[in-house]
Design a protein around this motif. Structure first.
Motif, PDB file in Angstrom:
ATOM      1  N   MET A 223     -17.487 -16.603 171.752  1.00  0.00           N
ATOM      2  CA  MET A 223     -16.517 -16.110 172.738  1.00  0.00           C
ATOM      3  C   MET A 223     -15.159 -15.897 172.072  1.00  0.00           C
ATOM      4  N   LYS A 224     -14.503 -14.775 172.415  1.00  0.00           N
ATOM      5  CA  LYS A 224     -13.155 -14.543 171.866  1.00  0.00           C
ATOM      6  C   LYS A 224     -12.162 -15.305 172.752  1.00  0.00           C
ATOM      7  N   THR A 225     -11.406 -16.186 172.126  1.00  0.00           N
ATOM      8  CA  THR A 225     -10.430 -16.989 172.874  1.00  0.00           C
ATOM      9  C   THR A 225      -9.044 -16.371 172.739  1.00  0.00           C
ATOM     10  N   TYR A 226      -8.386 -16.167 173.878  1.00  0.00           N
ATOM     11  CA  TYR A 226      -6.996 -15.704 173.853  1.00  0.00           C
ATOM     12  C   TYR A 226      -6.124 -16.929 173.551  1.00  0.00           C
ATOM     13  N   ILE A 227      -5.413 -16.883 172.422  1.00  0.00           N
ATOM     14  CA  ILE A 227      -4.565 -18.028 172.058  1.00  0.00           C
ATOM     15  C   ILE A 227      -3.101 -17.602 172.065  1.00  0.00           C
ATOM     16  N   ALA A 228      -2.283 -18.310 172.843  1.00  0.00           N
ATOM     17  CA  ALA A 228      -0.844 -18.018 172.854  1.00  0.00           C
ATOM     18  C   ALA A 228      -0.093 -19.271 172.450  1.00  0.00           C
ATOM     19  N   ASP A 229       0.697 -19.157 171.368  1.00  0.00           N
ATOM     20  CA  ASP A 229       1.539 -20.281 170.960  1.00  0.00           C
ATOM     21  C   ASP A 229       2.916 -20.082 171.596  1.00  0.00           C
ATOM     22  N   LEU A 230       3.151 -20.816 172.656  1.00  0.00           N
ATOM     23  CA  LEU A 230       4.355 -20.576 173.461  1.00  0.00           C
ATOM     24  C   LEU A 230       5.642 -20.946 172.723  1.00  0.00           C
ATOM     25  N   GLN A 231       5.515 -21.736 171.663  1.00  0.00           N
ATOM     26  CA  GLN A 231       6.715 -22.074 170.886  1.00  0.00           C
ATOM     27  C   GLN A 231       7.115 -20.910 169.983  1.00  0.00           C
ATOM     28  N   LYS A 232       6.176 -19.970 169.821  1.00  0.00           N
ATOM     29  CA  LYS A 232       6.457 -18.881 168.875  1.00  0.00           C
ATOM     30  C   LYS A 232       6.708 -17.544 169.556  1.00  0.00           C
ATOM     31  N   ILE A 233       6.332 -17.425 170.838  1.00  0.00           N
ATOM     32  CA  ILE A 233       6.494 -16.105 171.457  1.00  0.00           C
ATOM     33  C   ILE A 233       7.672 -16.082 172.421  1.00  0.00           C
ATOM     34  N   LYS A 234       8.235 -14.873 172.576  1.00  0.00           N
ATOM     35  CA  LYS A 234       9.427 -14.739 173.436  1.00  0.00           C
ATOM     36  C   LYS A 234       9.048 -14.749 174.904  1.00  0.00           C
ATOM     37  N   ASN A 235       8.069 -13.897 175.254  1.00  0.00           N
ATOM     38  CA  ASN A 235       7.752 -13.767 176.677  1.00  0.00           C
ATOM     39  C   ASN A 235       6.681 -14.772 177.112  1.00  0.00           C
ATOM     40  N   LYS A 236       7.164 -16.018 177.307  1.00  0.00           N
ATOM     41  CA  LYS A 236       6.219 -17.089 177.645  1.00  0.00           C
ATOM     42  C   LYS A 236       5.546 -16.819 178.980  1.00  0.00           C
ATOM     43  N   SER A 237       6.339 -16.336 179.976  1.00  0.00           N
ATOM     44  CA  SER A 237       5.720 -16.214 181.301  1.00  0.00           C
ATOM     45  C   SER A 237       4.599 -15.192 181.321  1.00  0.00           C
ATOM     46  N   ASN A 238       4.699 -14.156 180.495  1.00  0.00           N
ATOM     47  CA  ASN A 238       3.585 -13.197 180.437  1.00  0.00           C
ATOM     48  C   ASN A 238       2.300 -13.870 179.984  1.00  0.00           C
ATOM     49  N   ALA A 239       2.427 -14.709 178.954  1.00  0.00           N
ATOM     50  CA  ALA A 239       1.247 -15.410 178.424  1.00  0.00           C
ATOM     51  C   ALA A 239       0.679 -16.360 179.472  1.00  0.00           C
ATOM     52  N   ILE A 240       1.580 -17.068 180.172  1.00  0.00           N
ATOM     53  CA  ILE A 240       1.111 -18.022 181.195  1.00  0.00           C
ATOM     54  C   ILE A 240       0.457 -17.255 182.351  1.00  0.00           C
ATOM     55  N   LYS A 241       1.040 -16.084 182.701  1.00  0.00           N
ATOM     56  CA  LYS A 241       0.448 -15.268 183.775  1.00  0.00           C
ATOM     57  C   LYS A 241      -0.936 -14.773 183.380  1.00  0.00           C
ATOM     58  N   LYS A 242      -1.075 -14.390 182.126  1.00  0.00           N
ATOM     59  CA  LYS A 242      -2.388 -13.928 181.660  1.00  0.00           C
ATOM     60  C   LYS A 242      -3.418 -15.064 181.789  1.00  0.00           C
ATOM     61  N   ALA A 243      -3.018 -16.260 181.359  1.00  0.00           N
ATOM     62  CA  ALA A 243      -3.925 -17.416 181.453  1.00  0.00           C
ATOM     63  C   ALA A 243      -4.232 -17.736 182.921  1.00  0.00           C
ATOM     64  N   ALA A 244      -3.222 -17.597 183.786  1.00  0.00           N
ATOM     65  CA  ALA A 244      -3.427 -17.869 185.221  1.00  0.00           C
ATOM     66  C   ALA A 244      -4.446 -16.892 185.811  1.00  0.00           C
ATOM     67  N   GLY A 245      -4.363 -15.624 185.368  1.00  0.00           N
ATOM     68  CA  GLY A 245      -5.339 -14.618 185.823  1.00  0.00           C
ATOM     69  C   GLY A 245      -6.746 -15.008 185.398  1.00  0.00           C
ATOM     70  N   ILE A 246      -6.862 -15.537 184.197  1.00  0.00           N
ATOM     71  CA  ILE A 246      -8.172 -15.979 183.684  1.00  0.00           C
ATOM     72  C   ILE A 246      -8.724 -17.103 184.567  1.00  0.00           C
ATOM     73  N   ILE A 247      -7.852 -18.064 184.912  1.00  0.00           N
ATOM     74  CA  ILE A 247      -8.271 -19.178 185.796  1.00  0.00           C
ATOM     75  C   ILE A 247      -8.754 -18.624 187.126  1.00  0.00           C
ATOM     76  N   LYS A 248      -7.937 -17.752 187.706  1.00  0.00           N
ATOM     77  CA  LYS A 248      -8.250 -17.199 189.032  1.00  0.00           C
ATOM     78  C   LYS A 248      -9.609 -16.499 189.032  1.00  0.00           C
TER      79      LYS A 248
END
Ligand code: TXA
Ligand code: MG
Length: 344
Positions: free
Chosen positions: A1-26
């Motif tokens: 499985m391809k895992t989407y990995i976001a390192d929030l300490q390294k990226i600027k748009n944290k909320s986009n990454a969190i929103k993407k993960a939230a969509g995955i949960i939903k």
């Protein structure tokens, strides 16, 4: 499985990454995310098939129930039944590292509760966890992020090592604040089912009543407590004497590691690997313990010794984790070490 990995300490748009993960949960996916205690491996708590996948990925026994994470009290009311009094207590304890046992609402699947009629709930204080739940719009069922039996992930790197390729997404955000799991309490009996990151004395002050240890074996009350826990692959034991004594005990052996306070490690003059567990007492030891156990497996030594100082032994949550990781085996002298090594 391809895992989407976001390192929030390294990226600027944290909320986009969190929103993407939230969509995955939903949409029924599995996301590993940070909390203030340890990382969790989560799924939509209203999707029982997704929750069942968590058990598969972790290799977790089906009778070991999951904690459901909520973003606010209104969401908690959809998960469990709470009295006015419960609610008042919760408002004083949350958000934070305490898990409360409630009678489960019928919408909570028996997959989550392991077949019993109560459910464990908490509102975490970690902002990423809270935002993930808010964006998903559903509670997130999440046990600690680790293959069953192993130390819980307390850093984004641990989470990635354990679960890359096995889950849909991993949100990394460095190390967690506390390092061990939440305190689990049954408010109806005031039993502490699992000591944890929330200090018990402080909890008693807030609740205004004394807590108790479970009367029966806590395994029957909190099913998770009966399983092997927090243990690295390498054999690991406890020791609570001074460095001279440990040197005498380990004399002639060199392929081992000492996991202990920096002051103790600095005094060890015989050949051994050293992992600093704490520089600042018990809280620091809790924060570093699982990381130290995960590091131990990378050293390829024959065994590890966790040095328990006085202030560490006074911390019930820390001692609980150390006793479990070591199967409660204490090294008292050379003979007892050779004995356990013969058996390990
Ligand atoms: O800090 C934490 O609590 C982390 C983060 C991710 O929130 N989660 C965590 O979950 O440690 P887990 O699954 O590793 O531990 C949950 C513990 C287990 O010992 C389980 O048996 C107990 O909570 N538990 C869950 N539901 C329960 C219930 N209905 N009654 C009694 N104990 C329950
Ligand atoms: Mg766990």
């Amino acid at each position: 499985m391809k895992t989407y990995i976001a390192d929030l300490q390294k990226i600027k748009n944290k909320s986009n990454a969190i929103k993407k993960a939230a969509g995955i949960i939903k949409n029924g996916g599995i996301v590993v995310f940070p909390t203030e205690t340890v990382y969790g491996i989560g799924a939509n708590a209203f999707n029982k098939d997704a929750c069942a996948r968590i058990f598969k990925i972790k290799g977790r026994k089906s009778d070991n129930p999951l904690i459901v994470h909520a973003s606010d009290i209104e969401m908690v009311k959809k998960i469990g039944v709470l009295s006015k009094k419960d609610q008042q207590i919760m408002e004083r304890l949350w958000p934070g590292p305490v898990t409360i046992i409630l009678k489960a609402m019928p919408v909570i699947s028996k997959v989550i509760t392991g077949g019993i009629d109560t459910v464990a709930v908490r509102i975490p204080s970690n902002k990423i966890a809270i935002n993930l739940i808010k964006y998903a719009g559903v509670p997130i069922a999440a046990p600690s992020a680790n293959p069953s039996g192993f130390p819980s992930a307390t850093s984004g790197d641990h989470a990635e090592e354990y679960f890359n390729g096995k889950v849909n997404a991993i949100l990394k955000n460095g190390r967690t604040k506390y390092g061990i799991e939440s305190t689990v309490i049954d408010l109806s009996t005031m039993e502490i089912l699992r000591p944890g990151s929330f200090n018990i004395k402080k909890l008693e002050r807030i609740i205004g009543s004394k807590s108790r240890s479970p009367k029966k074996n806590s395994a029957t009350k909190s099913p998770g407590m009966k399983y092997r826990h927090y243990a690295p692959k390498t054999a690991v034991f406890m020791f609570d004497g001074d460095s001279k004594k440990l040197q005498n005990i380990c004399d002639g052996l060199n392929n081992f590691a000492v996991i202990g306070p920096n002051t103790f490690c600095n005094k060890m003059q015989i050949q051994c690997k050293k992992i600093i567990l704490t520089r600042h007492g018990a809280d620091d030891a809790k924060r570093n313990l699982f990381d130290a156990l995960i590091k131990l497996d990378k050293l390829h030594v024959a065994f590890g010794i966790i040095v328990v100082s006085k202030d560490m032994s006074d911390d019930p949550a820390l001692i609980n984790r150390i006793e479990k990781a070591t199967s409660n085996i204490k090294i008292l002298d050379k003979e007892s070490l050779l004995n356990v090594l013969g058996n390990s």
